[in-house]
Design an enzyme around this catalytic site. Structure first.
Site, PDB file in Angstrom:
ATOM      1  N   GLY A  11       0.949  -1.391   0.031  1.00 59.61           N
ATOM      2  CA  GLY A  11       0.092  -0.066   0.082  1.00 59.61           C
ATOM      3  C   GLY A  11       1.022   1.382   0.040  1.00 59.61           C
ATOM      4  O   GLY A  11       1.841   1.347   0.448  1.00 59.61           O
ATOM      5  N   ARG A  72       1.408  -5.013  -5.751  1.00 56.64           N
ATOM      6  CA  ARG A  72       1.324  -6.144  -5.187  1.00 56.64           C
ATOM      7  C   ARG A  72       1.742  -7.038  -6.213  1.00 56.64           C
ATOM      8  O   ARG A  72       1.767  -6.969  -7.252  1.00 56.64           O
ATOM      9  CB  ARG A  72       0.095  -6.452  -4.289  1.00 56.64           C
ATOM     10  CG  ARG A  72      -0.239  -5.369  -3.497  1.00 56.64           C
ATOM     11  CD  ARG A  72      -1.306  -5.841  -2.430  1.00 56.64           C
ATOM     12  NE  ARG A  72      -2.001  -4.666  -1.835  1.00 56.64           N
ATOM     13  CZ  ARG A  72      -1.663  -3.894  -0.962  1.00 56.64           C
ATOM     14  NH1 ARG A  72      -0.666  -4.385   0.025  1.00 56.64           N
ATOM     15  NH2 ARG A  72      -2.413  -2.801  -0.197  1.00 56.64           N
ATOM     16  N   ASP A 103       5.003  -4.942   6.294  1.00 58.65           N
ATOM     17  CA  ASP A 103       5.609  -5.978   6.714  1.00 58.65           C
ATOM     18  C   ASP A 103       5.596  -7.255   5.681  1.00 58.65           C
ATOM     19  O   ASP A 103       6.327  -7.997   5.587  1.00 58.65           O
ATOM     20  CB  ASP A 103       4.805  -6.595   7.934  1.00 58.65           C
ATOM     21  CG  ASP A 103       3.384  -6.778   7.836  1.00 58.65           C
ATOM     22  OD1 ASP A 103       2.965  -6.386   6.872  1.00 58.65           O
ATOM     23  OD2 ASP A 103       2.888  -7.459   8.653  1.00 58.65           O
ATOM     24  N   GLY A 104       4.408  -7.093   4.791  1.00 59.55           N
ATOM     25  CA  GLY A 104       4.457  -8.149   3.736  1.00 59.55           C
ATOM     26  C   GLY A 104       5.731  -7.892   2.618  1.00 59.55           C
ATOM     27  O   GLY A 104       6.296  -8.768   2.471  1.00 59.55           O
ATOM     28  N   THR A 126       3.886   2.756   5.578  1.00 60.42           N
ATOM     29  CA  THR A 126       2.587   2.446   5.696  1.00 60.42           C
ATOM     30  C   THR A 126       1.651   3.191   6.540  1.00 60.42           C
ATOM     31  O   THR A 126       2.344   3.620   7.560  1.00 60.42           O
ATOM     32  CB  THR A 126       2.341   0.829   6.086  1.00 60.42           C
ATOM     33  OG1 THR A 126       1.201   0.242   6.210  1.00 60.42           O
ATOM     34  CG2 THR A 126       3.159   0.308   7.345  1.00 60.42           C
ATOM     35  N   ASP A 128      -0.546   2.472   8.348  1.00 65.20           N
ATOM     36  CA  ASP A 128      -1.335   1.675   9.439  1.00 65.20           C
ATOM     37  C   ASP A 128      -0.358   1.645  10.694  1.00 65.20           C
ATOM     38  O   ASP A 128      -0.942   1.380  11.832  1.00 65.20           O
ATOM     39  CB  ASP A 128      -1.677   0.159   9.061  1.00 65.20           C
ATOM     40  CG  ASP A 128      -2.693  -0.020   8.180  1.00 65.20           C
ATOM     41  OD1 ASP A 128      -3.358   0.942   7.760  1.00 65.20           O
ATOM     42  OD2 ASP A 128      -2.582  -1.253   7.465  1.00 65.20           O
ATOM     43  N   ASP A 130       1.671  -0.412  11.745  1.00 76.62           N
ATOM     44  CA  ASP A 130       1.613  -1.756  12.377  1.00 76.62           C
ATOM     45  C   ASP A 130       2.811  -2.344  12.036  1.00 76.62           C
ATOM     46  O   ASP A 130       2.813  -3.706  12.024  1.00 76.62           O
ATOM     47  CB  ASP A 130       0.293  -2.508  11.737  1.00 76.62           C
ATOM     48  CG  ASP A 130       0.524  -2.826  10.280  1.00 76.62           C
ATOM     49  OD1 ASP A 130       1.392  -1.929   9.401  1.00 76.62           O
ATOM     50  OD2 ASP A 130      -0.216  -3.680   9.623  1.00 76.62           O
ATOM     51  N   ARG A 163     -27.021  14.448  15.295  1.00 78.87           N
ATOM     52  CA  ARG A 163     -26.975  13.368  14.419  1.00 78.87           C
ATOM     53  C   ARG A 163     -25.900  12.390  14.997  1.00 78.87           C
ATOM     54  O   ARG A 163     -24.917  12.695  15.409  1.00 78.87           O
ATOM     55  CB  ARG A 163     -26.831  13.075  12.780  1.00 78.87           C
ATOM     56  CG  ARG A 163     -28.101  13.251  12.388  1.00 78.87           C
ATOM     57  CD  ARG A 163     -28.049  13.094  10.693  1.00 78.87           C
ATOM     58  NE  ARG A 163     -29.233  13.225  10.088  1.00 78.87           N
ATOM     59  CZ  ARG A 163     -29.636  13.937   8.949  1.00 78.87           C
ATOM     60  NH1 ARG A 163     -28.471  14.453   8.427  1.00 78.87           N
ATOM     61  NH2 ARG A 163     -30.761  13.687   8.416  1.00 78.87           N
ATOM     62  N   ARG A 172      -7.198  -2.512   9.403  1.00 77.33           N
ATOM     63  CA  ARG A 172      -8.086  -3.684   9.829  1.00 77.33           C
ATOM     64  C   ARG A 172      -7.464  -4.830  10.789  1.00 77.33           C
ATOM     65  O   ARG A 172      -8.136  -5.480  11.597  1.00 77.33           O
ATOM     66  CB  ARG A 172      -8.344  -4.386   8.643  1.00 77.33           C
ATOM     67  CG  ARG A 172      -6.964  -5.041   7.682  1.00 77.33           C
ATOM     68  CD  ARG A 172      -7.496  -5.893   6.324  1.00 77.33           C
ATOM     69  NE  ARG A 172      -8.211  -5.019   5.778  1.00 77.33           N
ATOM     70  CZ  ARG A 172      -9.492  -5.455   5.205  1.00 77.33           C
ATOM     71  NH1 ARG A 172      -9.950  -6.310   5.435  1.00 77.33           N
ATOM     72  NH2 ARG A 172     -10.177  -4.594   4.262  1.00 77.33           N
ATOM     73  N   ARG A 217     -26.380  14.878  28.158  1.00 78.01           N
ATOM     74  CA  ARG A 217     -26.070  16.040  27.268  1.00 78.01           C
ATOM     75  C   ARG A 217     -27.339  16.764  26.548  1.00 78.01           C
ATOM     76  O   ARG A 217     -27.046  17.723  25.907  1.00 78.01           O
ATOM     77  CB  ARG A 217     -24.804  15.912  26.175  1.00 78.01           C
ATOM     78  CG  ARG A 217     -23.627  15.540  27.149  1.00 78.01           C
ATOM     79  CD  ARG A 217     -22.609  15.306  26.065  1.00 78.01           C
ATOM     80  NE  ARG A 217     -22.906  14.515  24.961  1.00 78.01           N
ATOM     81  CZ  ARG A 217     -22.016  14.111  23.859  1.00 78.01           C
ATOM     82  NH1 ARG A 217     -20.966  14.822  23.572  1.00 78.01           N
ATOM     83  NH2 ARG A 217     -22.418  12.953  22.975  1.00 78.01           N
TER      84      ARG A 217
HETATM   85  P1  ATP Z   1       0.761  -2.839   3.296  1.00 79.08           P
HETATM   86  O1  ATP Z   1       0.870  -2.874   4.929  1.00 79.08           O
HETATM   87  O2  ATP Z   1       0.642  -1.299   3.607  1.00 79.08           O
HETATM   88  O3  ATP Z   1      -0.463  -3.404   2.858  1.00 79.08           O
HETATM   89  P2  ATP Z   1       2.436  -4.595   2.648  1.00 79.08           P
HETATM   90  O4  ATP Z   1       4.202  -4.463   2.271  1.00 79.08           O
HETATM   91  O5  ATP Z   1       2.507  -5.185   4.032  1.00 79.08           O
HETATM   92  O6  ATP Z   1       2.172  -3.133   2.801  1.00 79.08           O
HETATM   93  P3  ATP Z   1       1.650  -6.770   0.959  1.00 79.08           P
HETATM   94  O7  ATP Z   1       0.602  -6.875  -0.106  1.00 79.08           O
HETATM   95  O8  ATP Z   1       1.381  -7.579   2.396  1.00 79.08           O
HETATM   96  O9  ATP Z   1       1.921  -5.245   1.479  1.00 79.08           O
HETATM   97  O10 ATP Z   1       3.167  -7.117   0.490  1.00 79.08           O
HETATM   98  C1  ATP Z   1       3.644  -6.657  -0.784  1.00 79.08           C
HETATM   99  C2  ATP Z   1       4.326  -7.537  -1.364  1.00 79.08           C
HETATM  100  O11 ATP Z   1       5.528  -8.259  -0.891  1.00 79.08           O
HETATM  101  C3  ATP Z   1       3.780  -8.510  -2.047  1.00 79.08           C
HETATM  102  O12 ATP Z   1       2.599  -8.289  -3.179  1.00 79.08           O
HETATM  103  C4  ATP Z   1       4.409  -9.670  -2.460  1.00 79.08           C
HETATM  104  O13 ATP Z   1       5.056  -9.331  -3.785  1.00 79.08           O
HETATM  105  C5  ATP Z   1       5.607  -9.488  -1.193  1.00 79.08           C
HETATM  106  N1  ATP Z   1       5.382 -10.512  -0.256  1.00 79.08           N
HETATM  107  C6  ATP Z   1       4.503 -10.437   0.850  1.00 79.08           C
HETATM  108  N2  ATP Z   1       4.530 -11.479   1.700  1.00 79.08           N
HETATM  109  C7  ATP Z   1       5.669 -12.284   0.936  1.00 79.08           C
HETATM  110  C8  ATP Z   1       6.079 -13.394   1.455  1.00 79.08           C
HETATM  111  N3  ATP Z   1       5.546 -14.357   2.382  1.00 79.08           N
HETATM  112  N4  ATP Z   1       7.087 -14.030   0.608  1.00 79.08           N
HETATM  113  C9  ATP Z   1       7.491 -13.335  -0.441  1.00 79.08           C
HETATM  114  N5  ATP Z   1       7.190 -11.884  -0.977  1.00 79.08           N
HETATM  115  C10 ATP Z   1       6.091 -11.583  -0.092  1.00 79.08           C
END
Ligand code: ATP
Length: 333
Positions: A11, A72, A103-104, A126, A128, A130, A163, A172, A217
């Site tokens: 994101g 992604r 973190d992804g 990000t 979030d 998080d 309201r 999330r 109130r």
């Molecule tokens: P946000 O929290 O803002 O959504 P993010 O970095 O957590 O950001 P994700 O969609 O979870 O977003 O991950 C981004 C990309 O990282 C994924 O599309 C994928 O290419 C890669 N990725 C995520 N998880 C893995 C994994 N376990 N192994 C390899 N690549 C990964």
């Protein structure tokens, strides 16, 4: 070290451009070539990149989104994806890769390290907030302000019509935006994922809270900040159910993707500038496998494996004042 690369993944978040700018300026300061991969990990697989000169980062510090685009990328997660990315990095003779994302994306960094021996550094980008190991992520402060601006406006109209409004905010799995926006806007109620890990919010208790607030109130506006995903059907469904039970008009407002956009606020620009520059220095110092974050105003290096631990907690004092001290309903009993 001669050549570094940067990409933005997952994101998008306000301040990613400020981080790219810092990396490019620091890179050139140290006499390095800087490559920008486009569209996140897709750019690594497709060898879609651009050489970044200092002139490319003129006037971007104030811009939301990311000049490198974000995305992604499922194919990257596979073994073949990792191998392809490594081969492409080798072909361009990249020494270090800086990944700005959530973190992804850091899981992606660890995946890549199985196939490529160059340095990999992460920056937390990000809205979030998080990510474990850093007090704030790049984009978080702007997202709070964006949510707040909308809630303040909703409050005006809510007041005029006496309201009830339910404002759905992003986060999330983490209530950082929700809690901060609720405190800053003086919301009467806030529903955060951390408070409802194994149950739904109690509808009857919410109804009673609204009714008591109106008794204390007089008829007045009432703002409930709701983190997305807390209620099946979201804030819209919860508003319907509350309206039915209270016979009072309850309106949902889903803030959605506006929270990701906008010009980054000063705190995000400062954080992004600091962490971006430091990431280049860390790569030059031979560091790898770490995210650069900030704790108590000090830059910190956090192993990727620690960044996704779900141990980062909401500020307990902030939670206390929002939920107890400032809750007129609880204090009236
Ligand atoms: P946000 O929290 O803002 O959504 P993010 O970095 O957590 O950001 P994700 O969609 O979870 O977003 O991950 C981004 C990309 O990282 C994924 O599309 C994928 O290419 C890669 N990725 C995520 N998880 C893995 C994994 N376990 N192994 C390899 N690549 C990964």
């Amino acid at each position: 070290m001669k050549r570094i690369a940067v990409l933005t993944s997952g994101g998008d978040a306000p301040g990613m451009n400020a981080a790219i700018r810092a990396i490019v300026l620091a890179g050139h300061y140290f006499g390095l070539d800087v490559i920008g991969y486009r569209h996140g990990f897709n750019g690594l697989l497709e060898q879609e990149y651009q050489v970044l000169q200092t002139s490319d980062v003129n006037n971007i510090i104030q811009r939301g989104g990311t000049i490198l685009k974000s995305a992604r990328c499922k194919p990257f997660k596979t073994e073949e994806g990792g191998q392809q990315a490594a081969a492409n990095l080798q072909a361009l003779e990249i020494d270090a890769l800086i990944i700005i994302g959530g973190d992804g994306s850091f899981h992606g960094a660890v995946h890549l390290s199985q196939f490529w021996s160059g340095a990999i550094i992460g920056l937390p980008g990000t809205i979030d907030n998080d990510i474990n190991g850093t007090d704030a992520t790049i984009g978080y402060y702007t997202a709070i302000d964006t949510a707040l601006e909308s809630i303040d406006k909703v409050r005006d109209t809510a007041d005029a019509f006496e309201r009830i409004f339910l404002i759905e905010v992003m986060g999330r799995h983490a209530g950082f935006i929700g809690l901060s926006a609720a405190v800053c806007s003086g919301a009467e109620q806030v529903l955060l994922p951390e408070l409802y890990t194994d149950r739904l919010p109690d509808l009857q208790a919410l109804v009673e809270h609204i009714q008591t607030a109106q008794k204390i109130r007089g008829k007045c506006s009432y703002i409930m900040v709701v983190s997305e995903n807390i209620w099946p059907g979201g804030a819209a469904d919860l508003a319907n159910q509350l309206a039915e039970k209270t016979a009072i008009d309850c309106r949902p407002v889903i803030l959605g993707h506006v929270q990701r956009g906008g010009s980054p606020v000063s705190l995000d620009r400062i954080l992004a500038s600091k962490l971006g520059a430091y990431a280049v220095e860390a790569a030059r110092a031979g560091k790898t496998g770490i995210m650069i974050g900030e704790r108590n105003q000090k830059v910190v290096e956090v192993p990727f494996e620690q960044t996704w631990l779900k141990t980062k907690a909401l500020d307990p004092y902030l939670l206390h004042i929002q939920q107890e001290m400032f809750d007129l309903v609880k204090n009236s009993q």
